[in-house]
Design a protein around this motif. Structure first.
Motif, PDB file in Angstrom:
ATOM      1  N   GLU A 181       0.821  -1.203   0.000  1.00  0.00           N
ATOM      2  CA  GLU A 181       0.000   0.000   0.000  1.00  0.00           C
ATOM      3  C   GLU A 181       0.862   1.263   0.000  1.00  0.00           C
ATOM      4  OE1 GLU A 181      -4.017  -1.114   2.367  1.00  0.00           O
ATOM      5  OE2 GLU A 181      -2.197  -1.273   3.578  1.00  0.00           O
ATOM      6  N   ALA A 182       2.055   1.166  -0.571  1.00  0.00           N
ATOM      7  CA  ALA A 182       2.964   2.318  -0.572  1.00  0.00           C
ATOM      8  C   ALA A 182       2.366   3.521  -1.283  1.00  0.00           C
ATOM      9  CB  ALA A 182       4.294   1.925  -1.223  1.00  0.00           C
ATOM     10  N   HIS A 183       1.542   3.281  -2.317  1.00  0.00           N
ATOM     11  CA  HIS A 183       0.946   4.395  -3.044  1.00  0.00           C
ATOM     12  C   HIS A 183      -0.053   5.169  -2.183  1.00  0.00           C
ATOM     13  CE1 HIS A 183       1.880   2.347  -7.166  1.00  0.00           C
ATOM     14  NE2 HIS A 183       2.937   2.925  -6.624  1.00  0.00           N
ATOM     15  N   LEU A 184      -0.614   4.510  -1.173  1.00  0.00           N
ATOM     16  CA  LEU A 184      -1.516   5.207  -0.263  1.00  0.00           C
ATOM     17  C   LEU A 184      -0.752   6.216   0.572  1.00  0.00           C
ATOM     18  CD1 LEU A 184      -3.129   2.626  -1.106  1.00  0.00           C
ATOM     19  CD2 LEU A 184      -4.217   2.740   1.137  1.00  0.00           C
ATOM     20  N   GLU A 185       0.430   5.807   1.019  1.00  0.00           N
ATOM     21  CA  GLU A 185       1.266   6.729   1.780  1.00  0.00           C
ATOM     22  C   GLU A 185       1.677   7.914   0.908  1.00  0.00           C
ATOM     23  OE1 GLU A 185       3.486   8.653   4.612  1.00  0.00           O
ATOM     24  OE2 GLU A 185       1.904   7.152   4.788  1.00  0.00           O
ATOM     25  N   GLU A 186       2.007   7.646  -0.358  1.00  0.00           N
ATOM     26  CA  GLU A 186       2.350   8.734  -1.277  1.00  0.00           C
ATOM     27  C   GLU A 186       1.160   9.666  -1.483  1.00  0.00           C
ATOM     28  OE1 GLU A 186       5.147   9.537  -2.532  1.00  0.00           O
ATOM     29  OE2 GLU A 186       6.401   7.798  -2.917  1.00  0.00           O
ATOM     30  N   PHE A 187      -0.033   9.094  -1.617  1.00  0.00           N
ATOM     31  CA  PHE A 187      -1.221   9.926  -1.798  1.00  0.00           C
ATOM     32  C   PHE A 187      -1.460  10.799  -0.572  1.00  0.00           C
ATOM     33  CE2 PHE A 187      -5.838  10.283  -0.881  1.00  0.00           C
ATOM     34  CZ  PHE A 187      -6.139  11.242  -1.829  1.00  0.00           C
ATOM     35  N   CYS A 188      -1.407  10.214   0.617  1.00  0.00           N
ATOM     36  CA  CYS A 188      -1.656  10.995   1.831  1.00  0.00           C
ATOM     37  C   CYS A 188      -0.572  12.048   2.044  1.00  0.00           C
ATOM     38  CB  CYS A 188      -1.749  10.075   3.044  1.00  0.00           C
ATOM     39  SG  CYS A 188      -3.268   9.085   3.068  1.00  0.00           S
ATOM     40  N   THR A 189       0.678  11.718   1.696  1.00  0.00           N
ATOM     41  CA  THR A 189       1.759  12.693   1.791  1.00  0.00           C
ATOM     42  C   THR A 189       1.481  13.872   0.868  1.00  0.00           C
ATOM     43  OG1 THR A 189       3.388  10.999   2.368  1.00  0.00           O
ATOM     44  CG2 THR A 189       4.235  13.059   1.448  1.00  0.00           C
ATOM     45  N   TRP A 190       1.099  13.568  -0.383  1.00  0.00           N
ATOM     46  CA  TRP A 190       0.771  14.632  -1.338  1.00  0.00           C
ATOM     47  C   TRP A 190      -0.401  15.468  -0.828  1.00  0.00           C
ATOM     48  CZ3 TRP A 190      -3.730  15.747  -3.962  1.00  0.00           C
ATOM     49  CH2 TRP A 190      -3.633  16.686  -4.990  1.00  0.00           C
ATOM     50  N   TYR A 191      -1.414  14.804  -0.334  1.00  0.00           N
ATOM     51  CA  TYR A 191      -2.608  15.487   0.162  1.00  0.00           C
ATOM     52  C   TYR A 191      -2.261  16.464   1.289  1.00  0.00           C
ATOM     53  CZ  TYR A 191      -6.938  15.876   2.939  1.00  0.00           C
ATOM     54  OH  TYR A 191      -8.001  16.331   3.674  1.00  0.00           O
ATOM     55  N   ILE A 192      -1.480  16.021   2.252  1.00  0.00           N
ATOM     56  CA  ILE A 192      -1.087  16.896   3.358  1.00  0.00           C
ATOM     57  C   ILE A 192      -0.229  18.048   2.842  1.00  0.00           C
ATOM     58  CG2 ILE A 192       0.220  17.029   5.512  1.00  0.00           C
ATOM     59  CD1 ILE A 192      -2.468  15.659   5.850  1.00  0.00           C
ATOM     60  N   GLU A 193       0.659  17.763   1.885  1.00  0.00           N
ATOM     61  CA  GLU A 193       1.468  18.826   1.285  1.00  0.00           C
ATOM     62  C   GLU A 193       0.588  19.910   0.672  1.00  0.00           C
ATOM     63  OE1 GLU A 193       5.289  16.085  -0.179  1.00  0.00           O
ATOM     64  OE2 GLU A 193       3.753  16.725  -1.603  1.00  0.00           O
ATOM     65  N   ARG A 194      -0.474  19.491  -0.032  1.00  0.00           N
ATOM     66  CA  ARG A 194      -1.326  20.473  -0.692  1.00  0.00           C
ATOM     67  C   ARG A 194      -2.144  21.267   0.323  1.00  0.00           C
ATOM     68  NH1 ARG A 194       1.777  21.453  -3.427  1.00  0.00           N
ATOM     69  NH2 ARG A 194       0.379  22.987  -4.364  1.00  0.00           N
ATOM     70  N   LEU A 195      -2.591  20.612   1.396  1.00  0.00           N
ATOM     71  CA  LEU A 195      -3.311  21.351   2.440  1.00  0.00           C
ATOM     72  C   LEU A 195      -2.411  22.404   3.074  1.00  0.00           C
ATOM     73  CD1 LEU A 195      -5.354  18.582   4.332  1.00  0.00           C
ATOM     74  CD2 LEU A 195      -6.154  20.143   2.547  1.00  0.00           C
ATOM     75  N   LYS A 196      -1.163  22.043   3.331  1.00  0.00           N
ATOM     76  CA  LYS A 196      -0.231  22.993   3.938  1.00  0.00           C
ATOM     77  C   LYS A 196       0.101  24.126   2.967  1.00  0.00           C
ATOM     78  CE  LYS A 196       1.932  19.822   7.250  1.00  0.00           C
ATOM     79  NZ  LYS A 196       3.170  19.120   7.655  1.00  0.00           N
ATOM     80  N   ALA A 197       0.250  23.796   1.676  1.00  0.00           N
ATOM     81  CA  ALA A 197       0.551  24.835   0.694  1.00  0.00           C
ATOM     82  C   ALA A 197      -0.612  25.819   0.582  1.00  0.00           C
ATOM     83  CB  ALA A 197       0.836  24.195  -0.669  1.00  0.00           C
ATOM     84  N   HIS A 198      -1.822  25.314   0.629  1.00  0.00           N
ATOM     85  CA  HIS A 198      -3.000  26.187   0.585  1.00  0.00           C
ATOM     86  C   HIS A 198      -3.047  27.079   1.819  1.00  0.00           C
ATOM     87  CE1 HIS A 198      -7.143  27.455  -0.060  1.00  0.00           C
ATOM     88  NE2 HIS A 198      -7.416  27.102   1.182  1.00  0.00           N
ATOM     89  N   ARG A 199      -2.762  26.508   2.961  1.00  0.00           N
ATOM     90  CA  ARG A 199      -2.762  27.305   4.192  1.00  0.00           C
ATOM     91  C   ARG A 199      -1.715  28.409   4.127  1.00  0.00           C
ATOM     92  NH1 ARG A 199      -1.698  23.795   9.376  1.00  0.00           N
ATOM     93  NH2 ARG A 199       0.427  23.878   8.566  1.00  0.00           N
ATOM     94  N   GLU A 200      -0.559  28.101   3.564  1.00  0.00           N
ATOM     95  CA  GLU A 200       0.498  29.105   3.411  1.00  0.00           C
ATOM     96  C   GLU A 200       0.046  30.238   2.513  1.00  0.00           C
ATOM     97  OE1 GLU A 200       4.091  31.121   3.597  1.00  0.00           O
ATOM     98  OE2 GLU A 200       3.405  29.439   4.846  1.00  0.00           O
ATOM     99  N   ARG A 201      -0.661  29.886   1.416  1.00  0.00           N
ATOM    100  CA  ARG A 201      -1.140  30.934   0.493  1.00  0.00           C
ATOM    101  C   ARG A 201      -2.185  31.818   1.169  1.00  0.00           C
ATOM    102  NH1 ARG A 201      -1.218  26.602  -3.216  1.00  0.00           N
ATOM    103  NH2 ARG A 201      -3.474  26.360  -2.916  1.00  0.00           N
ATOM    104  N   VAL A 202      -3.074  31.182   1.921  1.00  0.00           N
ATOM    105  CA  VAL A 202      -4.193  31.930   2.502  1.00  0.00           C
ATOM    106  C   VAL A 202      -3.799  32.663   3.780  1.00  0.00           C
ATOM    107  CG1 VAL A 202      -6.476  31.657   3.546  1.00  0.00           C
ATOM    108  CG2 VAL A 202      -5.897  30.384   1.470  1.00  0.00           C
ATOM    109  N   CYS A 203      -3.026  31.986   4.630  1.00  0.00           N
ATOM    110  CA  CYS A 203      -2.761  32.523   5.959  1.00  0.00           C
ATOM    111  C   CYS A 203      -1.303  32.929   6.173  1.00  0.00           C
ATOM    112  CB  CYS A 203      -3.135  31.494   7.031  1.00  0.00           C
ATOM    113  SG  CYS A 203      -4.842  30.939   6.947  1.00  0.00           S
ATOM    114  N   GLY A 204      -0.440  32.535   5.266  1.00  0.00           N
ATOM    115  CA  GLY A 204       0.979  32.856   5.419  1.00  0.00           C
ATOM    116  C   GLY A 204       1.656  32.053   6.511  1.00  0.00           C
ATOM    117  N   ARG A 205       1.138  30.863   6.805  1.00  0.00           N
ATOM    118  CA  ARG A 205       1.774  30.039   7.842  1.00  0.00           C
ATOM    119  C   ARG A 205       1.625  28.558   7.488  1.00  0.00           C
ATOM    120  NH1 ARG A 205      -2.204  27.796  10.949  1.00  0.00           N
ATOM    121  NH2 ARG A 205      -4.249  28.796  10.913  1.00  0.00           N
TER     122      ARG A 205
END
Length: 444
Positions: A420-444
């Motif tokens: 299930e290694a691809h699941l870990e890659e998917f969740c890693t990508w997903y968390i990365e995108r949530l953090k990137a969005h937060r950085e754009r919106v909130c600067g943190r």
């Protein structure tokens, strides 16, 4: 009541001063969304609110589906000028339309007068786009050409439809709802050579099926990204899908060694056929660490090795593009967050998902064949669609059971298996995108 032995409890649970044995109703976790994002435990499934919370669903729509490139269909679905499809993504709705010059355009499905939804049909054909409310009329390019009587100084050029960024890659249509789309050129350069020989522009839709799954979209993607469940769960798919998928060579159990040897023999034959046709086949995998995570390869099929049918033989008598043999396995593409794709020599299957609610997801499956192929002559529709119709139904049941499980107060994240290694890659990508969005919106 202890749900898990102490040794399996994430030590950060104790560090937060929480009782690891107490039950928490999903969606009411005392931690906020940002804390859950920051404390995601690598190697484990996500915590319940990621799958059940309406707040997380709203965050997903804005941070993922309204901010990254998503797959919405193929050029074969809009073959003529004026042909359109509509896609609803959360509260967004877009029109994908071919204009009079043959270009693919994408517009927000919102009239510039007072905001009325313009097109309600999932697909169709129009000369112009006409709002049913006050008859404001737009060309397929989005220009306003009629607005009735208006005040002096009214400039129609200021009221064109709001456009959406669109990129067509070897016949696959991707859109980004965000104002500043990430660069997708590198991804396009890699995947186009695998897909272009199948000539999606020279294909037609043989069938399209929408399936509503009572499950969070992430459970649908996780289910798709592993074949841990395939041997027991997908008897039709494993007629042609090697059961060794996802295993490293050294991890293949003895009972699967004969299947692995079959796979190696089929791969050698496939690579010879690919070399003769000038087709790339190497695996390229960049599922996380970049805005558009993807994976592509050309791999052998079991059975006759030609197509996704019950015996692996070709489903259509007509080859796609200029391909010279049916024995080309599958060119398989996965793009985060919402598409997977298989191209064979005789037909193509595209899959896309759209989140509808925290616990509901639309999965759309489209079968493409050569534009000149005739149903009942060159292909039998049931034979063409059986494997994935059955597989989709089975996956829907698995995902719905998964949603019931993660909605239980007893649920705790469990570890991903090696396959299930691809699941870990998917969740890693997903968390990365949530953090990137937060950085754009909130600067943190």
């Amino acid at each position: 009541m202890t749900l898990l032995p102490d040794s399996t409890v994430d030590p950060r649970t104790r560090a937060r001063g929480l009782d690891p044995d107490r039950t928490v109703v999903p969606g009411t976790d005392p931690r906020g969304l940002d804390e859950l994002i920051d404390e995601r435990r690598p190697g484990y499934s996500l915590e319940a609110p990621f799958y059940t919370s309406p707040d997380f669903f709203a965050r997903d729509v804005e941070a993922i589906f309204a901010s990254t490139w998503i797959f919405v269909g193929s050029v074969a679905e809009v073959p003529e000028p004026g042909d359109f499809v509509t896609i609803d993504i959360g509260t967004y709705s877009v029109i994908v339309i071919r204009d009079d010059d043959g270009e693919i355009r994408v517009h927000h499905n919102v009239c510039r007068h007072r905001g009325t939804r313009l097109l309600s049909d999932l697909a169709g054909s129009v000369g112009n786009i006409v709002c049913s409310y006050h008859q404001w009329t737009y060309t397929p390019r989005g220009e306003l050409i009629s607005a009735g009587a208006q005040a002096p100084g009214f400039d129609p050029a200021c009221f064109s439809l709001r456009s959406v960024s669109v990129r067509t890659i070897a016949g696959l249509i991707f859109v980004c709802l965000g104002p500043e789309p990430d660069d997708i050129d590198e991804v396009a350069d890699v995947i186009a050579p695998y897909i272009a020989p199948h000539d999606i522009a020279g294909a037609k839709v043989a069938a399209q099926v929408d399936l509503i799954e009572d499950s969070n979209w992430k459970l649908v993607m996780e289910n798709n990204r592993e074949c841990y469940h395939c041997e027991a769960g997908h008897p039709e798919l494993t007629c042609t899908f090697f059961p060794t998928y996802g295993y490293a060579p050294e991890e293949i159990p003895p009972r699967l060694q004969p299947a692995y040897q079959r796979f190696l023999d089929a791969e050698r034959r496939l690579h010879d056929d690919c070399d003769r046709n000038g087709l790339p086949f190497a695996l390229v995998e960049e599922l996380s660490g970049r805005p558009t995570g993807f994976r592509i390869e050309r791999a052998a099929l079991d059975g006759h090795g030609e197509s996704y049918t019950m015996d692996g033989s070709a489903a259509s008598a007509r080859l796609l593009g200029d391909l010279d043999t049916f024995s080309l396995g599958r060119a398989s593409l996965h793009v985060q967050p919402n598409m997977w794709f298989h191209a064979m020599a005789d037909h193509i299957v595209t899959f896309s998902l759209v989140p509808l609610a925290a616990d509901r997801t639309l999965v759309r499956t489209t079968w493409l064949v050569d534009a000149e192929a005739e149903e009942g002559v060159d292909y039998d529709l049931e034979n063409l669609t059986t494997v994935w119709m059955k597989t989709n139904e089975q996956d829907a049941a698995f995902c719905e059971r998964g949603q019931l499980g993660v909605s239980s107060p007893a649920y705790l994240p469990g570890p991903y298996a090696p396959t299930e290694a691809h699941l870990e890659e998917f969740c890693t990508w997903y968390i990365e995108r949530l953090k990137a969005h937060r950085e754009r919106v909130c600067g943190r």
